[in-house]
Structures are given as structure tokens and as C-alpha cells.
Design a protein around this motif. Structure first.
Motif, PDB file in Angstrom:
ATOM      1  N   ASP A  10      -4.951   9.706 -13.630  1.00 23.97           N
ATOM      2  CA  ASP A  10      -4.993  10.944 -12.620  1.00 23.97           C
ATOM      3  C   ASP A  10      -6.279  11.609 -12.275  1.00 23.97           C
ATOM      4  O   ASP A  10      -6.821  12.367 -11.408  1.00 23.97           O
ATOM      5  CB  ASP A  10      -4.042  12.107 -12.981  1.00 23.97           C
ATOM      6  N   ARG A  11      -7.438  11.406 -13.298  1.00 24.58           N
ATOM      7  CA  ARG A  11      -8.751  11.769 -12.932  1.00 24.58           C
ATOM      8  C   ARG A  11      -9.630  10.973 -11.841  1.00 24.58           C
ATOM      9  O   ARG A  11     -10.473  11.482 -11.533  1.00 24.58           O
ATOM     10  CB  ARG A  11      -9.551  11.699 -14.308  1.00 24.58           C
ATOM     11  N   LEU A  12      -9.098   9.836 -11.550  1.00 25.65           N
ATOM     12  CA  LEU A  12      -9.676   8.975 -10.739  1.00 25.65           C
ATOM     13  C   LEU A  12      -9.267   9.239  -9.175  1.00 25.65           C
ATOM     14  O   LEU A  12      -8.051   9.699  -9.078  1.00 25.65           O
ATOM     15  CB  LEU A  12      -9.455   7.654 -11.011  1.00 25.65           C
ATOM     16  N   PRO A  13      -9.821   9.186  -8.070  1.00 26.95           N
ATOM     17  CA  PRO A  13      -9.667   9.393  -7.049  1.00 26.95           C
ATOM     18  C   PRO A  13      -8.568   8.049  -6.442  1.00 26.95           C
ATOM     19  O   PRO A  13      -8.618   7.252  -7.096  1.00 26.95           O
ATOM     20  CB  PRO A  13     -10.896   9.345  -6.087  1.00 26.95           C
ATOM     21  N   HIS A  14      -7.870   8.311  -5.455  1.00 22.61           N
ATOM     22  CA  HIS A  14      -6.910   7.280  -4.913  1.00 22.61           C
ATOM     23  C   HIS A  14      -7.958   6.274  -4.547  1.00 22.61           C
ATOM     24  O   HIS A  14      -8.941   6.207  -4.218  1.00 22.61           O
ATOM     25  CB  HIS A  14      -6.157   7.840  -3.743  1.00 22.61           C
ATOM     26  N   TRP A  15      -7.318   4.922  -4.837  1.00 19.72           N
ATOM     27  CA  TRP A  15      -7.952   3.565  -4.214  1.00 19.72           C
ATOM     28  C   TRP A  15      -8.230   3.420  -2.992  1.00 19.72           C
ATOM     29  O   TRP A  15      -9.278   2.859  -2.629  1.00 19.72           O
ATOM     30  CB  TRP A  15      -7.124   2.502  -4.762  1.00 19.72           C
ATOM     31  N   LEU A  16      -7.549   4.079  -2.239  1.00 13.10           N
ATOM     32  CA  LEU A  16      -7.742   3.864  -0.740  1.00 13.10           C
ATOM     33  C   LEU A  16      -8.832   4.366  -0.145  1.00 13.10           C
ATOM     34  O   LEU A  16      -9.591   3.813   0.674  1.00 13.10           O
ATOM     35  CB  LEU A  16      -6.542   4.348   0.501  1.00 13.10           C
ATOM     36  N   PRO A  17      -9.207   5.879  -0.218  1.00 13.20           N
ATOM     37  CA  PRO A  17     -10.782   6.433  -0.008  1.00 13.20           C
ATOM     38  C   PRO A  17     -11.905   5.871  -0.809  1.00 13.20           C
ATOM     39  O   PRO A  17     -12.833   5.943  -0.430  1.00 13.20           O
ATOM     40  CB  PRO A  17     -10.276   7.791  -0.051  1.00 13.20           C
ATOM     41  N   SER A  18     -11.281   5.288  -1.930  1.00 10.95           N
ATOM     42  CA  SER A  18     -12.236   4.784  -2.896  1.00 10.95           C
ATOM     43  C   SER A  18     -12.874   3.403  -1.955  1.00 10.95           C
ATOM     44  O   SER A  18     -14.129   3.148  -2.235  1.00 10.95           O
ATOM     45  CB  SER A  18     -12.022   4.518  -4.084  1.00 10.95           C
ATOM     46  N   SER A  19     -11.648   2.716  -1.402  1.00 13.80           N
ATOM     47  CA  SER A  19     -12.250   1.333  -0.798  1.00 13.80           C
ATOM     48  C   SER A  19     -12.978   1.721   0.691  1.00 13.80           C
ATOM     49  O   SER A  19     -13.453   0.563   0.917  1.00 13.80           O
ATOM     50  CB  SER A  19     -10.789   0.754  -0.872  1.00 13.80           C
ATOM     51  N   LEU A  20     -12.479   2.540   1.248  1.00 14.95           N
ATOM     52  CA  LEU A  20     -12.978   2.847   2.569  1.00 14.95           C
ATOM     53  C   LEU A  20     -14.497   2.571   2.877  1.00 14.95           C
ATOM     54  O   LEU A  20     -15.075   1.897   3.621  1.00 14.95           O
ATOM     55  CB  LEU A  20     -12.687   4.002   3.143  1.00 14.95           C
ATOM     56  N   PRO A  21     -15.397   3.217   1.901  1.00  9.85           N
ATOM     57  CA  PRO A  21     -16.926   3.041   2.081  1.00  9.85           C
ATOM     58  C   PRO A  21     -17.148   1.524   2.092  1.00  9.85           C
ATOM     59  O   PRO A  21     -17.984   1.186   2.735  1.00  9.85           O
ATOM     60  CB  PRO A  21     -17.228   3.817   0.854  1.00  9.85           C
ATOM     61  N   LEU A  22     -16.764   0.748   1.122  1.00  7.46           N
ATOM     62  CA  LEU A  22     -16.897  -0.653   1.077  1.00  7.46           C
ATOM     63  C   LEU A  22     -16.464  -1.170   2.434  1.00  7.46           C
ATOM     64  O   LEU A  22     -17.193  -2.186   2.995  1.00  7.46           O
ATOM     65  CB  LEU A  22     -16.328  -1.551   0.207  1.00  7.46           C
ATOM     66  N   ILE A  23     -15.267  -1.009   2.825  1.00  9.49           N
ATOM     67  CA  ILE A  23     -14.930  -1.493   4.271  1.00  9.49           C
ATOM     68  C   ILE A  23     -15.983  -1.132   5.466  1.00  9.49           C
ATOM     69  O   ILE A  23     -16.236  -2.000   6.291  1.00  9.49           O
ATOM     70  CB  ILE A  23     -13.481  -0.963   4.535  1.00  9.49           C
ATOM     71  N   VAL A  24     -16.474   0.323   5.467  1.00 14.20           N
ATOM     72  CA  VAL A  24     -17.193   0.572   6.471  1.00 14.20           C
ATOM     73  C   VAL A  24     -18.525  -0.316   6.292  1.00 14.20           C
ATOM     74  O   VAL A  24     -18.960  -0.423   7.387  1.00 14.20           O
ATOM     75  CB  VAL A  24     -17.365   2.136   6.355  1.00 14.20           C
ATOM     76  N   VAL A  25     -19.087  -0.307   5.146  1.00 10.37           N
ATOM     77  CA  VAL A  25     -20.359  -1.301   5.218  1.00 10.37           C
ATOM     78  C   VAL A  25     -20.153  -2.611   5.570  1.00 10.37           C
ATOM     79  O   VAL A  25     -20.991  -3.403   6.285  1.00 10.37           O
ATOM     80  CB  VAL A  25     -20.878  -1.162   3.669  1.00 10.37           C
TER      81      VAL A  25
END
Length: 456
Positions: A229-244
Motif C-alpha cells: 500500500d505504500r506504493l502509488p497505483h500502477w496506472l498513474p505510475s505508468s502514464l508518464p512513460l506513455i506520455v514520453v
């Protein structure tokens, strides 16, 4: 004497690297050996050829510094925000600990394909990876192989669109885009990933059945990975990679629908992006910074300090790469190297096989895929274009070929990986050799076969 000097310099570079000598020191000593044995004035060799020549260390440093800084800061923000760990941990939750090698390789691949430095990826994935292989009874040397496969093979040289230095170098030299020859690149990526994972998994199963894992049977324990639970959700974590990645692809996609002569704002932006193969990925990575800061609350904590840390982290990788390129620049000024160039171009063999041999040998000499590729493109690239190889095909094949013999024992990246992971050449180099040298060469040969069948 000249050829003998090159061989001695290369052996010295390899031995010093194996003994842990600083790559800057090793590069300078090896450069001096080349200069002395090839009767080149030392002052001219160091100040012009090594430092500021067309292929000089600091010419390269100045040209690619911003790309390294942008990538390092992006990586620092991904790490500090927990995004990199979240992606790796989510893969572990979904796939299970017994698929640890797949998880490690895929996590490294996803992050490096998104523009995160391989070393940042290693630090992000290493802790989780160590936990996973302990649960599954997998030896560390196989984990080292999985990291090398995911972070240092197909996302570095073959995968279309990757913002890696190798891909950017080829695009800048040949005036292509990062998606050059996508079919060859995609097939090459599948070959590297498929064969690499087949080898690692077969070794895992063999060791488990023979008692090298948990025991005589292939039994996995503690397969379930608990949610963190200490880690952020995978979806917002992945979005910056998708943006780049999306921004990097945007000019190529829009270019198919926009007339560059129309004078519209979109047409001008597409033209600008295509004219800036080095600076455009920098812009994309900077946009990625803001995406991380906006989407992940933890990234906003000490953001200035994290950005500063990322900028500092960029200096040594770009400097180490530049030193190796400076060594190669001096080598390229010798009569022995010119003899090599003339010989490769005059051999009675397919231009594509000659291309593979040339890039591989130069990358092997320098111990650097990017260094070898840079030297090849500047000294021999035009000659291969004149032999009839299309620029986009030359881009992809040269980039793929650069990722084979570069990973010999003296490669700085190999040494850094082993050091960070607490291993050594004796324990783990066999796996690195197979996934980072042998299999990429096979993939490059398949790419050459495809090019010969469909492009030439």
C-alpha cells in the motif's frame, strides 16, 4: 607496429576494466598506448582527436549532455515518486514469484523503453528482484541475466521508438526518425526477448530439478506477492512513460497525415521535431517530468533536490561514455583503422554482412554500443548508404549490430551491473554473454536476412 599497438591497447582496456580500474583512467592509458605505438603526436592526439575532434569525447559530451540530463532527471523522479517500484511490484503481483525472471526482465524493459536510465532501473528493480528470487529459489546469476536482457538489449538497440542513445545517434546521423525500419526492429526485439527468456527459464528449471534451486523437484514456495500500500497505483505510475513514448511517436504519426508545406502550426511542429532527433526526445522527457510531478504526490516532495540529484547522476554516465568514444576517436585516426575500413568495404561479401561485421568489431574494440555506433556512423555510414542500403534500414541494422560484441568483459555497463548486483564475472558473465552478446548477434543476422529479402 600499429596493429599490434591497437591490440595491446584493447587488451589493456579489457584487463583494467576487469580489475575495476576507473574507466576514465583506463581509457586515457589505452589512448596513450594507441598514440605511442602508432606514432601520433601525443599533444595532437589528446587535444584534438581525443578531446575535440569530430568524434572527440567532449564533442560527444556537449552534443548529448542534455539528453543524458533529461533522462537522468526523469529516472530520478520515477524512482523518488515510487512509480518505478510500483510498475515492477504490480508485475510481480499479477504474474507470481515463480515468474520472477519474466517480471524482472519485463519491468526493466518497460522502464528503459520509457526513457529511464538502465542504472536507475537497476536500482529500482534490484530490491524487489532479490526478494522474488529468494521466494522462488532462483540463483542470483539468472537474475543478473534477466536484468541484462530487459535493460541492455532490445530496448537499447532494436525496439522502434525507444529514446535510447543508440536510437538517437542513428537518427541524428542518418536523418531518420526513432521508428526507422519498425518491422525489423520489432522482430529483432521479439527474437532477443524470446530466446533470452527461453534460455533463462530453461536454466531455472534445470537447476530446480537438479537441486540447484529448492531441491530435487520444481516446487515453488511463497509464490504470492503481497500488495504494498505504500506504493502509488500502477496506472498513474505508468502514464508518464506513455506520455514520453507517445510524444516521441507523435511526429511520425502526424507526418503521415499533415502536408509539411501547408505552413500550419502542426506542420511546423512536425517538421521541427523531425529536424531535431536529439533535442525532440529531450523535450518529450521534460514533459514527462511534469507528468510525474502532476500525477504522483510523492514526486512533489523535495522536487528541487530530486531534480538536482538526477542532474548530478547524468554527469558520470555521459562522461564515461564520452571517454570511450574519445578512445575510439583516436583509434579511428590510425592507419590501422583505415586499413580496417578499406578492407571491410572491399570484401567480397554482402554489404549487409559487412555492415554487421564492421559495427560489431568497432563496438567490441570500444566496449560500448553507443561509442562503437557513433564511430561507425561517422567513419563508414556514408559508404554503406552509397552501397545501396536505405537510410532507415541502415539505422536499424547498425543500432542492432552495435548491441552484441559491446558487452564483452571490459564493457563499463557490464562491470557496473555486476558491481551493483553484488556479483562478478565468474558467477554471472556466462548469462550476460548469452543474452547480451550471442542472442543479439542472432537477432541482427535475422534482421539482415529480412532486409535482404524485403528492402534490397
Amino acid at each position: 607496429m600499429g596493429v599490434f599497438g591497437l591490440v595491446i591497447a584493447l587488451l589493456a582496456l579489457i584487463l583494467m576494466a576487469l580489475r575495476g580500474v576507473n574507466i576514465i583512467v583506463a581509457g586515457l592509458i589505452s589512448t596513450l598506448i594507441v598514440l605511442i605505438t602508432n606514432d601520433i603526436d601525443i599533444a595532437t592526439g589528446l587535444n584534438e582527436y581525443f578531446a575535440f575532434g569530430k568524434l572527440g569525447a567532449f564533442t560527444f559530451f556537449g552534443r548529448f549532455f542534455l539528453l543524458f540530463v533529461a533522462g537522468a532527471i526523469f529516472g530520478a523522479l520515477m524512482s523518488h515518486s515510487g512509480a518505478a517500484s510500483s510498475i515492477a511490484h504490480t508485475l510481480a503481483e499479477k504474474l507470481g514469484a515463480h515468474r520472477s525472471l519474466w517480471i524482472i526482465a519485463l519491468a526493466c524493459a518497460v522502464l528503459t523503453y520509457g526513457g529511464v536510465s538502465a542504472f536507475v532501473v537497476l536500482f529500482s528493480v534490484n530490491a524487489l528482484g532479490q526478494q522474488l528470487i529468494q521466494r522462488a529459489g532462483i540463483p542470483k546469476h539468472l537474475m543478473v541475466g534477466a536484468v541484462a536482457l530487459g535493460a541492455g538489449t532490445f530496448t537499447l538497440t532494436a525496439m522502434p521508438g525507444t529514446p535510447s542513445l543508440n536510437n538517437v545517434l542513428a537518427a541524428a546521423a542518418l536523418e531518420t526518425d526513432l521508428y526507422a525500419a519498425p518491422v525489423i526492429g520489432f522482430v529483432g526485439s521479439l527474437v532477443m526477448l524470446g530466446l533470452g527468456m527461453w534460455y533463462l527459464e530453461s536454466q531455472r528449471k534445470r537447476l530446480a530439478l537438479s537441486g540447484g534451486g529448492h531441491g530435487g523437484e520444481l516446487v515453488q514456495q511463497d509464490d504470492e506477492v503481497p500488495h504494498d500500500d505504500r506504493l502509488p497505483h500502477w496506472l498513474p505510475s505508468s502514464l508518464p512513460l506513455i506520455v514520453v513514448l507517445g510524444l516521441i511517436a507523435l511526429p511520425t504519426v502526424l507526418g503521415k497525415f499533415v502536408d509539411p508545406q501547408s505552413g500550419s502550426l502542426i506542420a511546423s511542429a512536425v517538421t521541427y521535431a523531425k529536424q531535431q532527433p536529439i533535442f525532440w526526445p529531450v523535450i518529450c522527457l521534460v514533459v514527462g517530468w511534469f507528468a510525474i510531478i502532476l500525477l504522483l504526490p510523492k514526486a512533489r516532495q523535495s522536487v528541487v533536490a530530486v531534480i538536482g540529484e538526477g542532474a548530478n547522476n547524468a554527469v558520470m554516465p555521459v562522461l564515461n561514455t564520452a571517454i570511450v568514444i574519445g578512445f575510439g576517436s583516436v583509434v579511428s585516426q590510425t592507419e590501422s583503422f583505415q586499413w580496417f575500413v578499406d578492407t571491410m568495404l572491399s570484401l567480397d561479401m554482402s554489404p549487409l554482412l559487412s555492415l554487421l561485421s564492421s559495427v560489431s568489431v568497432i563496438a567490441g574494440i570500444t566496449g560500448s554500443s553507443s561509442g562503437g555506433l557513433q564511430i561507425f556512423l561517422q567513419t563508414m555510414g556514408q559508404s554503406y548508404l552509397e552501397l545501396g542500403i536505405p537510410a532507415d534500414v541502415l539505422h536499424r541494422l547498425a543500432a542492432m549490430a552495435s548491441g552484441g560484441l559491446d558487452s564483452l568483459p571490459h564493457c563499463g555497463g557490464v562491470i557496473a551491473f555486476l558491481t551493483i548486483m553484488g556479483s562478478n564475472h565468474k558467477e554471472s558473465y556466462k548469462e550476460i554473454f548469452i543474452v547480451s552478446v550471442l542472442i543479439p548477434i542472432i537477432a541482427a543476422l535475422i534482421g539482415i536476412a529480412m532486409a535482404g529479402a524485403f528492402y534490397l
